[in-house]
Structures are given as C-alpha cells and as structure tokens.
Design a protein around this motif. Structure first.
Motif, PDB file in Angstrom:
ATOM      1  N   MET A   1     -31.307  38.448 -26.410  1.00  0.00           N
ATOM      2  CA  MET A   1     -30.981  39.755 -26.967  1.00  0.00           C
ATOM      3  C   MET A   1     -31.347  39.823 -28.443  1.00  0.00           C
ATOM      4  SD  MET A   1     -29.999  41.455 -24.407  1.00  0.00           S
ATOM      5  CE  MET A   1     -29.301  42.931 -25.150  1.00  0.00           C
ATOM      6  N   ALA A   2     -31.166  38.715 -29.164  1.00  0.00           N
ATOM      7  CA  ALA A   2     -31.526  38.692 -30.582  1.00  0.00           C
ATOM      8  C   ALA A   2     -33.030  38.850 -30.757  1.00  0.00           C
ATOM      9  CB  ALA A   2     -31.046  37.391 -31.224  1.00  0.00           C
ATOM     10  N   LEU A   3     -33.810  38.230 -29.883  1.00  0.00           N
ATOM     11  CA  LEU A   3     -35.264  38.354 -29.956  1.00  0.00           C
ATOM     12  C   LEU A   3     -35.717  39.757 -29.558  1.00  0.00           C
ATOM     13  CD1 LEU A   3     -36.229  34.917 -28.360  1.00  0.00           C
ATOM     14  CD2 LEU A   3     -36.263  35.515 -30.786  1.00  0.00           C
ATOM     15  N   ALA A   4     -35.122  40.288 -28.510  1.00  0.00           N
ATOM     16  CA  ALA A   4     -35.480  41.637 -28.078  1.00  0.00           C
ATOM     17  C   ALA A   4     -35.150  42.660 -29.155  1.00  0.00           C
ATOM     18  CB  ALA A   4     -34.758  41.979 -26.780  1.00  0.00           C
ATOM     19  N   ALA A   5     -34.076  42.419 -29.906  1.00  0.00           N
ATOM     20  CA  ALA A   5     -33.686  43.343 -30.973  1.00  0.00           C
ATOM     21  C   ALA A   5     -34.726  43.398 -32.082  1.00  0.00           C
ATOM     22  CB  ALA A   5     -32.328  42.939 -31.554  1.00  0.00           C
ATOM     23  N   GLN A   6     -35.609  42.400 -32.129  1.00  0.00           N
ATOM     24  CA  GLN A   6     -36.683  42.396 -33.120  1.00  0.00           C
ATOM     25  C   GLN A   6     -37.915  43.169 -32.643  1.00  0.00           C
ATOM     26  OE1 GLN A   6     -36.316  41.068 -36.283  1.00  0.00           O
ATOM     27  NE2 GLN A   6     -34.199  41.033 -35.513  1.00  0.00           N
TER      28      GLN A   6
ATOM     29  N   VAL B   1     -21.210  39.651 -30.763  1.00  0.00           N
ATOM     30  CA  VAL B   1     -20.352  40.216 -29.723  1.00  0.00           C
ATOM     31  C   VAL B   1     -21.033  41.398 -29.046  1.00  0.00           C
ATOM     32  CG1 VAL B   1     -18.204  41.496 -29.320  1.00  0.00           C
ATOM     33  CG2 VAL B   1     -18.186  39.414 -30.705  1.00  0.00           C
ATOM     34  N   ALA B   2     -21.779  42.186 -29.826  1.00  0.00           N
ATOM     35  CA  ALA B   2     -22.444  43.381 -29.295  1.00  0.00           C
ATOM     36  C   ALA B   2     -23.489  43.032 -28.246  1.00  0.00           C
ATOM     37  CB  ALA B   2     -23.083  44.180 -30.423  1.00  0.00           C
ATOM     38  N   PHE B   3     -24.087  41.848 -28.313  1.00  0.00           N
ATOM     39  CA  PHE B   3     -25.056  41.456 -27.297  1.00  0.00           C
ATOM     40  C   PHE B   3     -24.400  41.437 -25.915  1.00  0.00           C
ATOM     41  CE2 PHE B   3     -27.353  38.778 -30.723  1.00  0.00           C
ATOM     42  CZ  PHE B   3     -28.050  39.897 -31.145  1.00  0.00           C
ATOM     43  N   GLY B   4     -23.205  40.867 -25.843  1.00  0.00           N
ATOM     44  CA  GLY B   4     -22.486  40.843 -24.580  1.00  0.00           C
ATOM     45  C   GLY B   4     -22.000  42.216 -24.178  1.00  0.00           C
ATOM     46  N   ARG B   5     -21.614  43.025 -25.146  1.00  0.00           N
ATOM     47  CA  ARG B   5     -21.135  44.374 -24.857  1.00  0.00           C
ATOM     48  C   ARG B   5     -22.246  45.208 -24.240  1.00  0.00           C
ATOM     49  NH1 ARG B   5     -19.584  45.985 -29.881  1.00  0.00           N
ATOM     50  NH2 ARG B   5     -17.679  44.766 -29.634  1.00  0.00           N
ATOM     51  N   GLU B   6     -23.477  45.025 -24.743  1.00  0.00           N
ATOM     52  CA  GLU B   6     -24.613  45.745 -24.186  1.00  0.00           C
ATOM     53  C   GLU B   6     -24.789  45.389 -22.717  1.00  0.00           C
ATOM     54  OE1 GLU B   6     -26.820  48.055 -25.289  1.00  0.00           O
ATOM     55  OE2 GLU B   6     -25.441  48.276 -26.960  1.00  0.00           O
TER      56      GLU B   6
END
Length: 272
Positions: A39-44, A263-268
């Motif tokens: 998710m961190a990579l996709a957010a880029q 935390v927002a990665f899991g919430r998504e």
C-alpha cells in the motif's frame, strides 16, 4: 516516475499489465513483502506492484527459494489481489517440482486477483522449467508469465558460456509460452542490447545500484526493471540505522510514515 500511470486509470487485468511491458519507458516494478509495504508503494503512484519471495520468507523465518512459502504467498495474493494496483507474484520456482501443481497454484493466484507470476529456474532443468511455464499457461491463460533464468545470478565465470546458456534457456521458455523473460545479474550494456535483439518477448532485468539507471536500461531495450528484495533489505537497514542513531543520542534520519498513515492502509482494505 517511470512507467507509473495512476492506478485508477488501469483495469485490474492481465492485458493492462502486459501493456505496461510495451511502452516507450520500461515498467519499474517495486516489490512488496506484506500489505502495508504494498500500500505504501502504491500510494507513490505505481500502477503495478510485485512481491519479493525473500521478504515473504524472511519475515516469518523461512528460507527463500526452498518452496516453503506456498500458503504465505497465496495468502498475500488474497490480501492484495483486490487492491487498486496490478499484482505480480514472485513464486520462486512455482513452489513445487510438479508442473501440474505449479499450474494449479498459478490458477489459485489468478483467482485471487494476481495478473502476473514470476517463475525462476534456479539453474535446474530447462526442460522442466518449460513444462512448468506451459502448465501455468494452460491453467491460467491470462496470467502474465515472467520466466526467469539464473544463469547470470548463479552461473560460472565464463561470459561466453553464460550468454549461450542464457539464450538456450530463454528460447525454451519463450516456446513454452512465457510472456516475458527475466535475467537477474545481467548488467553489462552490450550484453543486454545483444540479448534484446534475440528475444521475441520483453526483457526484464534486476536493478542494481552499481549498474545502468532505469532510463539507460530503457534505451537498451529493457522493458521491465524489477527491484527484487532491494526495498525489503533497505527497510531492514533503515531500521537498524534508526536504532543506532537513537542509541547514540541522535534523532533518526530519513522519513517515517505516521502511525495514522500506516493504520489507514488497513482501513482502506476493510472498506473493500
């Protein structure tokens, strides 16, 4: 950012993933090891994310390349397959020596939402690896098969022998139905350019900090550049460096996502 259209502009399909291998710029494929890292990579802004078998295995204390992570790899694909990016799974050598079982595993990955699979020969039998590729294409025809040979990764010191063995193996893999081929460890510009002209499918190489840049690789004809386990290893290194700074009385260097951002990665995911 190289070959990274917004994820929302691409349907989660193998055709979209395949199209990323036929652009003017090579596909730069970062490799994740869990949901948060993906998710961190996709957010880029990366439209496609791969997985790293080393990261998946090492995170739970298992060896890489030993067919020990079948369930973990499938679970990760299930976790990531419905996200808004195209997912390619590093499946070592198929996590089995039985082509039928490799094909069935590929079918499960495809059903989980993966659009690509990376299969490595580990310098085993080229004929067996070709059988695995054919089994995957029969069981999951839409899955993009990136067939890896480890000639330059694990091979001997003679460049002429390496080049011949590499082409012999890649020919067999192309004929078996591979959609792309991967030669980690190959970094010499002349050898890369020569290999590109001999292939019928896109060439993938592994990025090396001491080798050509992504732009230079693209100019040589490389169509996909993988990061492999590099980001996972860098993350471990950054954690150790941060700890050393704290122990020495210094503020840790580098960026850190906030607690709420992670935390927002899991919430998504829960909203899907």
């Amino acid at each position: 950012m190289t070959a990274s259209a917004p994820a929302s502009s691409l349907p989660a399909s193998s055709s979209a993933f395949a199209a990323l291998h036929h652009r003017d710029e090579p596909l730069l494929l970062p490799n994740a090891w869990d949901h948060a890292s993906a998710m961190a990579l996709a957010a880029q802004g990366f439209a496609a994310i791969g997985t790293t078998s080393l990261g998946v295995a090492a995170a739970v204390g298992l060896p890489d390349g030993a067919a020990a992570t079948r369930d973990l790899t499938l679970q990760l694909a299930l976790n990531l397959g419905a996200e808004d990016f195209l997912l390619s799974v590093d499946a070592e050598g198929g996590l089995s020596e039985d082509p039928y079982r490799v094909g069935e595993f590929a079918r499960e990955l495809s059903a989980a939402g993966a659009v690509g699979i990376n299969l490595e020969d580990g310098l085993g039998s080229a004929a067996l690896h070709a059988e695995k590729i054919a089994a995957v294409k029969a069981a999951a025809p839409d899955l993009f098969v990136n067939a890896r040979t480890d000639t330059y990764w694990l091979g001997g010191p003679r460049p002429d022998a390496l080049a011949k063995d590499t082409m012999t193996r890649l020919d067999a893999y192309q004929q078996a139905g591979a959609d792309g081929v991967f030669v980690p460890g190959l970094s010499d510009p002349d050898q890369i350019a020569t290999l590109v002209t001999s292939l019928d499918v896109p060439l993938n190489v592994l990025y090396s900090p001491t080798g050509p840049t992504v732009t230079q690789l693209g100019a040589l004809g490389v169509r996909r550049v993988s990061l492999g386990s590099l980001l996972y290893r860098r993350a471990l290194g950054a954690a150790v460096e941060a700890l050393a700074d704290i122990r020495a009385g210094r503020a840790p260097r580098g960026a850190s996502p906030s607690y709420d951002e992670v935390v927002a990665f899991g919430r998504e995911r829960r909203r899907r």
